[in-house]
Design a protein around this motif. Structure first.
Motif, PDB file in Angstrom:
ATOM      1  N   THR A 109      -9.500 -11.967  11.194  1.00  0.00           N
ATOM      2  CA  THR A 109      -9.950 -11.642   9.839  1.00  0.00           C
ATOM      3  C   THR A 109      -9.123 -10.534   9.209  1.00  0.00           C
ATOM      4  O   THR A 109      -8.633 -10.666   8.077  1.00  0.00           O
ATOM      5  N   PHE A 110      -8.956  -9.417   9.915  1.00  0.00           N
ATOM      6  CA  PHE A 110      -8.276  -8.275   9.312  1.00  0.00           C
ATOM      7  C   PHE A 110      -6.818  -8.600   8.994  1.00  0.00           C
ATOM      8  O   PHE A 110      -6.323  -8.319   7.898  1.00  0.00           O
ATOM      9  N   GLN A 111      -6.111  -9.196   9.952  1.00  0.00           N
ATOM     10  CA  GLN A 111      -4.683  -9.480   9.743  1.00  0.00           C
ATOM     11  C   GLN A 111      -4.462 -10.434   8.558  1.00  0.00           C
ATOM     12  O   GLN A 111      -3.570 -10.206   7.733  1.00  0.00           O
ATOM     13  N   LEU A 112      -5.275 -11.482   8.470  1.00  0.00           N
ATOM     14  CA  LEU A 112      -5.098 -12.452   7.395  1.00  0.00           C
ATOM     15  C   LEU A 112      -5.492 -11.861   6.041  1.00  0.00           C
ATOM     16  O   LEU A 112      -4.852 -12.137   5.021  1.00  0.00           O
ATOM     17  N   THR A 113      -6.523 -11.025   6.045  1.00  0.00           N
ATOM     18  CA  THR A 113      -6.931 -10.398   4.788  1.00  0.00           C
ATOM     19  C   THR A 113      -5.878  -9.403   4.314  1.00  0.00           C
ATOM     20  O   THR A 113      -5.604  -9.303   3.115  1.00  0.00           O
ATOM     21  N   CYS A 114      -5.272  -8.674   5.246  1.00  0.00           N
ATOM     22  CA  CYS A 114      -4.175  -7.771   4.885  1.00  0.00           C
ATOM     23  C   CYS A 114      -3.028  -8.539   4.242  1.00  0.00           C
ATOM     24  O   CYS A 114      -2.449  -8.105   3.234  1.00  0.00           O
ATOM     25  N   ALA A 115      -2.690  -9.677   4.833  1.00  0.00           N
ATOM     26  CA  ALA A 115      -1.565 -10.461   4.325  1.00  0.00           C
ATOM     27  C   ALA A 115      -1.820 -10.939   2.899  1.00  0.00           C
ATOM     28  O   ALA A 115      -0.962 -10.794   2.015  1.00  0.00           O
ATOM     29  N   THR A 116      -2.996 -11.530   2.657  1.00  0.00           N
ATOM     30  CA  THR A 116      -3.286 -12.018   1.305  1.00  0.00           C
ATOM     31  C   THR A 116      -3.465 -10.863   0.334  1.00  0.00           C
ATOM     32  O   THR A 116      -3.062 -10.960  -0.837  1.00  0.00           O
ATOM     33  N   ALA A 117      -4.050  -9.754   0.798  1.00  0.00           N
ATOM     34  CA  ALA A 117      -4.211  -8.584  -0.077  1.00  0.00           C
ATOM     35  C   ALA A 117      -2.854  -8.054  -0.509  1.00  0.00           C
ATOM     36  O   ALA A 117      -2.674  -7.650  -1.669  1.00  0.00           O
ATOM     37  N   ASN A 118      -1.883  -8.054   0.399  1.00  0.00           N
ATOM     38  CA  ASN A 118      -0.558  -7.544   0.044  1.00  0.00           C
ATOM     39  C   ASN A 118       0.142  -8.428  -0.988  1.00  0.00           C
ATOM     40  O   ASN A 118       0.932  -7.930  -1.791  1.00  0.00           O
ATOM     41  N   ILE A 119      -0.130  -9.728  -0.978  1.00  0.00           N
ATOM     42  CA  ILE A 119       0.442 -10.580  -2.020  1.00  0.00           C
ATOM     43  C   ILE A 119      -0.171 -10.222  -3.364  1.00  0.00           C
ATOM     44  O   ILE A 119       0.522 -10.115  -4.381  1.00  0.00           O
ATOM     45  N   MET A 120      -1.480 -10.012  -3.382  1.00  0.00           N
ATOM     46  CA  MET A 120      -2.112  -9.626  -4.644  1.00  0.00           C
ATOM     47  C   MET A 120      -1.684  -8.220  -5.058  1.00  0.00           C
ATOM     48  O   MET A 120      -1.571  -7.928  -6.254  1.00  0.00           O
ATOM     49  N   CYS A 121      -1.419  -7.346  -4.081  1.00  0.00           N
ATOM     50  CA  CYS A 121      -0.874  -6.024  -4.409  1.00  0.00           C
ATOM     51  C   CYS A 121       0.491  -6.154  -5.078  1.00  0.00           C
ATOM     52  O   CYS A 121       0.806  -5.446  -6.041  1.00  0.00           O
ATOM     53  N   ALA A 122       1.309  -7.071  -4.562  1.00  0.00           N
ATOM     54  CA  ALA A 122       2.626  -7.298  -5.156  1.00  0.00           C
ATOM     55  C   ALA A 122       2.488  -7.804  -6.590  1.00  0.00           C
ATOM     56  O   ALA A 122       3.200  -7.361  -7.495  1.00  0.00           O
ATOM     57  N   VAL A 123       1.553  -8.734  -6.796  1.00  0.00           N
ATOM     58  CA  VAL A 123       1.346  -9.295  -8.134  1.00  0.00           C
ATOM     59  C   VAL A 123       0.791  -8.250  -9.096  1.00  0.00           C
ATOM     60  O   VAL A 123       1.255  -8.116 -10.231  1.00  0.00           O
TER      61      VAL A 123
END
Length: 498
Positions: free
Chosen positions: A172-186
């Motif tokens: 959960t944590f690793q996958l949420t970090c990954a998707t959160a970082n894409i939204m952070c980039a956007v």
């Protein structure tokens, strides 16, 4: 005195009964042409007939008795439920102008107050949605494209998972970090390290809010918000967390205000600030600080949680069905190999992988009830009259599980998206992002993430479970606002050729 007490109590009961009968009569007259539905109790409505752990299943069951268009009472408020592909398409697509407004969700309304993309209507909604679609499209055309960000983040995710050294862990944590970082980039134009304390706190709050809003407490709040506002309970965590998330976003917006260069936007916030400056003298402009904050809130939260949740469902389903995982890996080996990372251009050459990912989205049924709609005027629909402003629930679960559209809707089956020759095929009933004028603006971003993240993971690792695949439980833990999977652990075995 004794007789007077009895008479007084009798009179009170008589008056109360009369009031309830008058209210019921007035309600019946006003809604006399509404679709049929189950009998409702005063105040509670049909709350006792709807399973709080699986309201989508309860509504689909009711549709078998009352038809594809029926009425339920959400506490004191009536709502029209649309069940099945034909009814949902008939409203959201064929009658998009009539059914294109956003209905009120009390918990969301309390957080947004009608600002931002998700819960606004009319002129505000049109301006903000059009701008957001353009901003997200333009972001994908920059010197460093959205695909570049996702591919880079996918490699970061691989390295983080590699450190687990094939030991069991909850992803959960690793996958949420990954998707959160894409939204952070956007949204912010930057990413966070997975060990960043601020990111961890932010993601914990997002995860907790999705659990609460999908729980019986969250559903009860949306039925009786005025009552629940006066009571303690887990529902209050929704608003405490939302306030903290908004505070974090205000800080990020202020940094952008202090540092951004006019005319060269690097992300969504920069683009919005430029638009605010351009329209500062327009009294009809919706480009304000409050709409910036809540639009950023909408994009960041929706893009982070739904995509992460879909990927977690995907890994769970690949554990349950290792033969499907193996077919995907064979296609990865044939099309991509091990000498380069996946690109979005590979998707059209990988029909089975594409089909399996679409089937993950269909089966996981992430937003089963959809966000509610409302009609913009008194609307005749299938022989019934839906009054202007009434809540409409286009039940996405009933479309994604419609037996008229899917050969085996209750089974996880990638063949739903393949023709007889193994080529990828579209299906009109594939609506995980809804349809019509309120379709999710982040669809392209989410689909790109799902393909690139999942293919990169399966290129590098074989997923294994500590239990026998046959015993893995893939039934939902709950399916309120979001469909939550049961907790699980997996271990990722590096592939030898990788």
């Amino acid at each position: 005195m004794m007789d007077f007490g009895v008479t007084g109590a009798t009179l009170a009961v008589f008056v109360l009964t009369g009031v309830l009968l008058v209210c019921s009569w007035r309600r019946k007259m006003r809604h006399s042409r509404l679709p049929p539905g189950p009998p409702a109790l005063p105040l509670l409505g049909n709350a006792l007939q709807i399973d709080k752990r699986a309201p989508d299943r309860s509504l689909m069951k009711l549709s078998r008795k009352y038809g594809p268009v029926f009425t339920v009472w959400l506490g004191p408020r009536p709502a029209v439920v649309l069940c099945g592909f034909e009814a949902v398409k008939g409203a959201l697509v064929d009658r998009a102008d009539d059914f294109g407004a956003r209905g009120t969700v009390p918990s969301i309304r309390k957080v947004t107050k009608g600002y931002g993309i998700a819960s606004s209507n009319g002129h505000r909604s049109h301006q903000l949605r059009s701008f957001a679609v353009t901003a997200l499209t333009d972001f994908g055309k920059g010197t460093k494209t959205l695909e570049d960000f996702i591919r880079q983040e996918a490699q970061c995710l691989v390295e983080v998972i590699r450190r687990t050294e094939a030991l069991p862990f909850d992803p959960t944590f690793q996958l949420t970090c990954a998707t959160a970082n894409i939204m952070c980039a956007v949204v912010f134009g930057s990413r966070f390290d997975y060990t960043d304390a601020k990111l961890r706190t932010l993601l914990d709050m997002i995860t907790e809010n999705m659990e609460v809003i999908s729980s019986p407490w969250g559903q009860l709040y949306d039925l009786l918000p005025k009552l629940l506002d006066c009571l303690p309970g887990p529902h209050n965590r929704l608003f405490e967390n939302a306030a903290k998330i908004k505070s974090f976003l205000r800080e990020m917006i202020q940094v952008h205000k202090d540092t951004h260069t006019k005319g060269s936007p690097q992300d969504f916030i920069d683009s919005f600030l430029i638009k605010m400056e351009e329209e500062k003298d327009d009294p009809d402009s919706e480009f304000s600080d409050e709409n910036l904050l809540l639009s950023t809130f909408n994009i960041f939260l929706a893009g982070t949680d739904t995509t992460s949740s879909t990927m977690r469902w995907g890994l769970l389903l690949f554990l349950k069905y290792p033969e499907i995982q193996e077919k995907i890996q064979r296609e990865i080996d044939e099309v991509i190999g091990f000498d380069r990372t996946p690109t979005i251009g590979d998707r059209e050459k990988m029909p089975y992988t594409n089909a399996a990912i679409c089937e993950v989205q269909r089966y996981s049924n992430i937003i089963p009830l959809n966000l509610p709609h409302t009609v913009t005027r008194d609307t005749e629909f299938r022989g019934f009259m839906i009054p202007k402003g009434m809540i409409v629930i286009p039940l996405l679960a009933s479309v994604l599980y419609d037996s008229n559209c899917w050969e085996s809707p209750e089974s996880f089956n990638p063949d739903h998206f393949l023709d007889e020759e193994g080529r990828f095929k579209e299906n009109e009933a594939f609506m995980p992002f809804s349809a019509g004028k309120r379709m999710c603006i982040g669809q392209a971003v989410a689909q790109m993430q799902l393909f690139l993240f999942l293919t990169t993971l399966l290129q590098n690792f074989t997923l294994r479970s500590r239990e026998d695949p046959h015993t893995i439980d893939i039934s939902p833990l709950s399916s309120g606002f979001s469909t939550l999977h049961r907790p699980y652990q997996l271990y990722c075995v590096p592939r030898k050729s990788a």
